[in-house]
Design a protein around this motif. Structure first.
Motif, PDB file in Angstrom:
ATOM      1  N   GLU A   1      -9.512   0.825   9.881  1.00  0.00           N
ATOM      2  CA  GLU A   1      -8.853   0.052   9.506  1.00  0.00           C
ATOM      3  C   GLU A   1      -7.647   0.426   8.117  1.00  0.00           C
ATOM      4  N   LYS A   2      -7.962   1.362   7.525  1.00  0.00           N
ATOM      5  CA  LYS A   2      -6.702   1.539   6.014  1.00  0.00           C
ATOM      6  C   LYS A   2      -6.140   2.184   7.263  1.00  0.00           C
ATOM      7  N   LYS A   3      -6.330   2.231   7.796  1.00  0.00           N
ATOM      8  CA  LYS A   3      -5.438   3.856   8.429  1.00  0.00           C
ATOM      9  C   LYS A   3      -4.234   2.363   8.871  1.00  0.00           C
TER      10      LYS A   3
ATOM     11  N   SER B   1      -8.263  -1.551  -0.685  1.00  0.00           N
ATOM     12  CA  SER B   1      -8.666  -1.015   0.371  1.00  0.00           C
ATOM     13  C   SER B   1     -10.267  -1.837   0.154  1.00  0.00           C
ATOM     14  N   ASP B   2     -10.307  -1.460  -0.809  1.00  0.00           N
ATOM     15  CA  ASP B   2     -11.711  -1.450  -2.017  1.00  0.00           C
ATOM     16  C   ASP B   2     -12.139  -3.307  -1.668  1.00  0.00           C
TER      17      ASP B   2
ATOM     18  N   LEU C   1      -3.043   1.099  -2.287  1.00  0.00           N
ATOM     19  CA  LEU C   1      -4.154   1.185  -1.595  1.00  0.00           C
ATOM     20  C   LEU C   1      -5.544   1.505  -1.287  1.00  0.00           C
ATOM     21  N   LYS C   2      -6.255   2.172  -2.183  1.00  0.00           N
ATOM     22  CA  LYS C   2      -6.924   2.037  -2.989  1.00  0.00           C
ATOM     23  C   LYS C   2      -7.935   0.618  -3.358  1.00  0.00           C
TER      24      LYS C   2
ATOM     25  N   LEU D   1     -12.879  -1.940   3.544  1.00  0.00           N
ATOM     26  CA  LEU D   1     -12.077  -1.732   4.838  1.00  0.00           C
ATOM     27  C   LEU D   1     -12.424  -0.324   4.781  1.00  0.00           C
ATOM     28  N   ASP D   2     -12.666  -0.222   6.805  1.00  0.00           N
ATOM     29  CA  ASP D   2     -12.950   1.473   6.856  1.00  0.00           C
ATOM     30  C   ASP D   2     -11.780   2.744   6.856  1.00  0.00           C
TER      31      ASP D   2
ATOM     32  N   LYS E   1      -1.732   2.562   6.311  1.00  0.00           N
ATOM     33  CA  LYS E   1      -0.576   3.969   5.692  1.00  0.00           C
ATOM     34  C   LYS E   1       1.285   3.396   6.237  1.00  0.00           C
TER      35      LYS E   1
ATOM     36  N   CYS F   1       0.539  -1.107  -0.052  1.00  0.00           N
ATOM     37  CA  CYS F   1       0.096   0.340   0.502  1.00  0.00           C
ATOM     38  C   CYS F   1       0.575   1.068   0.050  1.00  0.00           C
TER      39      CYS F   1
END
Length: 459
Positions: free
Chosen positions: A454-456, A445-446, A441-442, A450-451, A459, A434
């Motif tokens: 969760e996405k954080k 996540s898709d 990352l997108k 992920l919300d 990173k 990511c």
């Protein structure tokens, strides 16, 4: 890494007192009390009988199976006989009790008294079926040819920290141990720090000894004996009581404190020194980890940093391992660092097995200096960096945030992996992907839906 090959400057290394005063024989031990299904038992007698009965019965079964195999070679398939197995309750036992009360010492002392070799593995480090089988399968199934040639000692298998595995979802680790128990040619003693619901399949197959901490008065006698042998007279009985109370039944902690105090500042009041001991202090470790990765530029600096610390060497190793990705963000640097950690772990195994404490400086140099100096391509990390607590420690505890738990649930919907494997192996890999681009990352996540929280994590 050129510096790592140099001989460490520390020539004389004092053996940790927990190893120096580890009892060699059961007769030297103040044995903790133990219960089986609520009934108090004599631990020394029970374990001795368990081992002697095992070898007597496995010998008889092997002779019968030899005849069965000879019969089966000539019999038609439908008339073949099934080989006999020793019931699991006669091949393995579990010692369960809090850390530091002497469970491992009991196993080694028992092996010494019965003239046996201990083959040890840590289940928390070998949780998957493949690694457990690789470590133990050949050991538990048969004696090697060299054993017959040299008439070596019988083996006693020790599987430590079995509460560090997480049941059938952890890649078959518990079923693997159950299978090994059913096929072993040597007795197995397992140790755990606490009762775990995920180990029910083990509990119903073997005897579980609930081992309790020694009474304070027994710990007091042991501590007094150590002080006498070390010619230390500066500690009063009240000082010892304070140390014992501070460690709440952990004999290993008491012995570590005694050694730390004996090497502490003579100008400080003893009571103040006891109350201010910072062995395994979270604040101290946070600062040490940051300094190791942000200020150390030479092997000598790494040695000086670890020399000044009272943090247990094995615990510090876990902190370094957990926080590598925070300070090293180039894959090649991470690979070199993990390679050095692996070598350090191998050296520590030799230290423990053969009591080669002169190798301890090499262990420090590899896991502290070697890891810190692996930063070749990663840009220097300046300012505050979040240091995280090791997810898996010797007490068997394992903590996850709510975001991590929900992330793991979503990963489990795609792949059947354990929580530990997800945190230690899968998430770091996803972070690398990511961080390579916003598009990656997108995409991920898709894919995992992920919300924001969760996405954080990626990173």
């Amino acid at each position: 890494m050129g510096e790592i090959a140099k001989k460490p400057t520390k020539v004389a290394v004092e053996m940790p007192w927990v190893e120096k005063y580890r009892p060699k024989s059961m007769n030297e031990m103040a044995l903790p009390s133990a219960k089986v299904e609520g009934h108090r038992v004599d631990l020394a007698e029970e374990l001795t009988n368990f081992i002697r009965t095992f070898f007597k019965e496995i010998k008889s079964i092997n002779e019968k199976n030899k005849k069965i195999r000879a019969y089966n070679r000539t019999a038609v398939e439908k008339e073949q006989k099934e080989e006999i197995k020793l019931p699991p309750e006669k091949t393995a036992v579990l010692l369960e009790g809090p850390p530091g009360i002497g469970k491992t010492s009991i196993v080694y002392a028992l092996a010494h008294d019965l003239n046996m070799d201990v083959i040890e593995t840590n289940a928390s480090d070998t949780r998957t079926r493949d690694t457990l089988e690789k470590k133990l399968k050949e050991t538990v199934k048969s004696r090697g040819i060299m054993d017959f040639i040299t008439e070596s000692k019988q083996k006693l298998i020790l599987i430590d920290e079995v509460d560090g595995i997480y049941g059938t979802k952890d890649r078959g680790a518990v079923p693997t141990i159950v299978d090994l128990i059913g096929s072993t040619q040597f007795p197995i003693i397992m140790c755990s720090n606490e009762y775990k619901q995920s180990l029910q399949n083990l509990y119903k197959n073997i005897r579980r000894f609930e081992v309790h901490p020694l009474p304070d008065e027994e710990v007091f006698k042991i501590a007094q004996n150590i002080l006498k042998r070390e010619h230390i007279s500066s500690l009063t009985p009240e000082d010892l009581q304070l140390i014992i109370k501070k460690n709440m039944g952990d004999l290993r902690g008491v012995i570590n404190d005694l050694q730390a105090i004996s090497q502490g500042s003579v100008s400080m009041d003893i009571k103040e020194l006891i109350l201010n001991l910072h062995r395994d202090s979270t604040e101290e470790i946070f600062a040490l980890i940051r300094d190791l990765f942000q200020k150390v530029n030479t092997l000598e600096e790494a040695r000086n940093l670890t020399d000044k610390s009272d943090v247990d060497y094995n615990f510090l190793y876990k902190w370094v391992n957990e926080n590598l990705p925070t300070f090293l963000n180039v894959n090649e640097d991470l690979a070199n660092a993990y390679e050095n950690l692996s070598l350090a772990d191998e050296i520590f195994g030799r230290i423990r097995k053969n009591q080669y404490w002169a190798l301890l400086p090499y262990f420090y140099d590899l896991f502290a200096g070697g890891v810190a100096l692996s930063r070749k391509r990663s840009p220097p990390t300046k300012g505050f960096r979040r240091v995280v607590f090791p997810r898996y420690i010797t007490s068997g505890s394992y903590s996850l945030t709510s975001a991590e738990r929900s992330m793991i649930d979503k990963l489990n919907a795609k792949y059947e992996i354990s929580s530990i494997e997800a945190v230690q192996e899968f998430l770091p890999f996803l972070r690398i992907l990511c961080n390579s681009s916003r598009k990656q990352l997108k995409t991920i996540s898709d894919w995992l839906e992920l919300d924001a929280k969760e996405k954080k994590l990626l990173k």
